[in-house]
Scaffold this motif. Structure first.
Motif, PDB file in Angstrom:
ATOM      1  N   LEU A 137      10.264 -25.782 -15.981  1.00 20.81           N
ATOM      2  CA  LEU A 137       9.594 -24.744 -15.200  1.00 20.81           C
ATOM      3  C   LEU A 137      10.510 -23.550 -14.985  1.00 20.81           C
ATOM      4  CD1 LEU A 137       7.814 -26.897 -12.453  1.00 20.81           C
ATOM      5  CD2 LEU A 137       6.904 -26.122 -14.648  1.00 20.81           C
ATOM      6  N   ASP A 138      11.765 -23.817 -14.667  1.00 17.95           N
ATOM      7  CA  ASP A 138      12.739 -22.745 -14.462  1.00 17.95           C
ATOM      8  C   ASP A 138      12.955 -21.952 -15.749  1.00 17.95           C
ATOM      9  OD1 ASP A 138      13.010 -23.493 -11.818  1.00 17.95           O
ATOM     10  OD2 ASP A 138      14.905 -24.564 -12.130  1.00 17.95           O
ATOM     11  N   THR A 155      14.295 -32.144 -17.262  1.00 17.29           N
ATOM     12  CA  THR A 155      13.319 -32.525 -16.243  1.00 17.29           C
ATOM     13  C   THR A 155      12.207 -31.487 -16.224  1.00 17.29           C
ATOM     14  OG1 THR A 155      14.392 -31.272 -14.480  1.00 17.29           O
ATOM     15  CG2 THR A 155      15.125 -33.569 -14.805  1.00 17.29           C
ATOM     16  N   VAL A 156      11.099 -31.825 -15.596  1.00 18.57           N
ATOM     17  CA  VAL A 156      10.001 -30.861 -15.461  1.00 18.57           C
ATOM     18  C   VAL A 156      10.507 -29.626 -14.709  1.00 18.57           C
ATOM     19  CG1 VAL A 156       7.735 -30.452 -14.422  1.00 18.57           C
ATOM     20  CG2 VAL A 156       8.180 -32.592 -15.633  1.00 18.57           C
ATOM     21  N   ARG A 157      11.282 -29.812 -13.669  1.00 18.46           N
ATOM     22  CA  ARG A 157      11.827 -28.684 -12.898  1.00 18.46           C
ATOM     23  C   ARG A 157      12.649 -27.759 -13.795  1.00 18.46           C
ATOM     24  NH1 ARG A 157      10.541 -25.244 -10.147  1.00 18.46           N
ATOM     25  NH2 ARG A 157       9.394 -26.773  -8.997  1.00 18.46           N
ATOM     26  N   GLN A 158      13.480 -28.314 -14.662  1.00 18.96           N
ATOM     27  CA  GLN A 158      14.287 -27.498 -15.571  1.00 18.96           C
ATOM     28  C   GLN A 158      13.398 -26.717 -16.538  1.00 18.96           C
ATOM     29  OE1 GLN A 158      16.687 -30.867 -16.869  1.00 18.96           O
ATOM     30  NE2 GLN A 158      18.536 -29.760 -16.237  1.00 18.96           N
ATOM     31  N   SER A 208       4.489 -22.505 -12.111  1.00 20.09           N
ATOM     32  CA  SER A 208       4.264 -23.555 -11.118  1.00 20.09           C
ATOM     33  C   SER A 208       4.107 -24.919 -11.784  1.00 20.09           C
ATOM     34  CB  SER A 208       3.019 -23.252 -10.282  1.00 20.09           C
ATOM     35  OG  SER A 208       1.848 -23.443 -11.060  1.00 20.09           O
ATOM     36  N   ARG A 209       4.406 -25.944 -11.026  1.00 22.47           N
ATOM     37  CA  ARG A 209       4.227 -27.317 -11.488  1.00 22.47           C
ATOM     38  C   ARG A 209       2.752 -27.548 -11.826  1.00 22.47           C
ATOM     39  NH1 ARG A 209       7.355 -32.009 -11.091  1.00 22.47           N
ATOM     40  NH2 ARG A 209       8.978 -30.754 -10.166  1.00 22.47           N
ATOM     41  N   GLU A 217       8.633 -40.774 -14.634  1.00 26.36           N
ATOM     42  CA  GLU A 217       9.041 -39.376 -14.692  1.00 26.36           C
ATOM     43  C   GLU A 217       8.906 -38.847 -16.111  1.00 26.36           C
ATOM     44  OE1 GLU A 217      12.899 -38.700 -13.040  1.00 26.36           O
ATOM     45  OE2 GLU A 217      12.380 -39.629 -11.134  1.00 26.36           O
ATOM     46  N   GLY A 248       9.847 -19.807 -14.084  1.00 33.50           N
ATOM     47  CA  GLY A 248       9.408 -20.235 -12.760  1.00 33.50           C
ATOM     48  C   GLY A 248       7.914 -20.458 -12.641  1.00 33.50           C
TER      49      GLY A 248
END
Length: 67
Positions: free
Chosen positions: A16-17, A11-14, A23-24, A46, A21
């Motif tokens: 980014l992490d 995912t985009v969140r994964q 930012s989106r 998505e 970290g």
């Protein structure tokens, strides 16, 4: 004949992490500039990034990497 295991989709969140970290907003800016890792857009809109694509993208940006 063994079937190849499908690539892990992040995912985009994964992503980014994994990138420390960021930012989106930065990630989507990179997409606008076409410097982000290639994404897959799912039918629901998505985004996903294949694990191998992210790893290749990171390898190409390593300090001292050959062009």
């Amino acid at each position: 004949m063994a079937r190849e295991k499908p690539a892990e989709l992040l995912t985009v969140r994964q992503v980014l992490d994994e990138l420390g970290g960021i930012s989106r907003r930065t990630f989507y800016r990179w997409r606008e500039l076409r410097i982000a890792p290639r994404c897959i857009r799912l039918p629901n809109g998505e985004l996903r990034v294949r694990r191998d694509v992210l790893n290749d993208w990171l390898d190409k940006r390593a300090e001292g990497a050959a062009s």
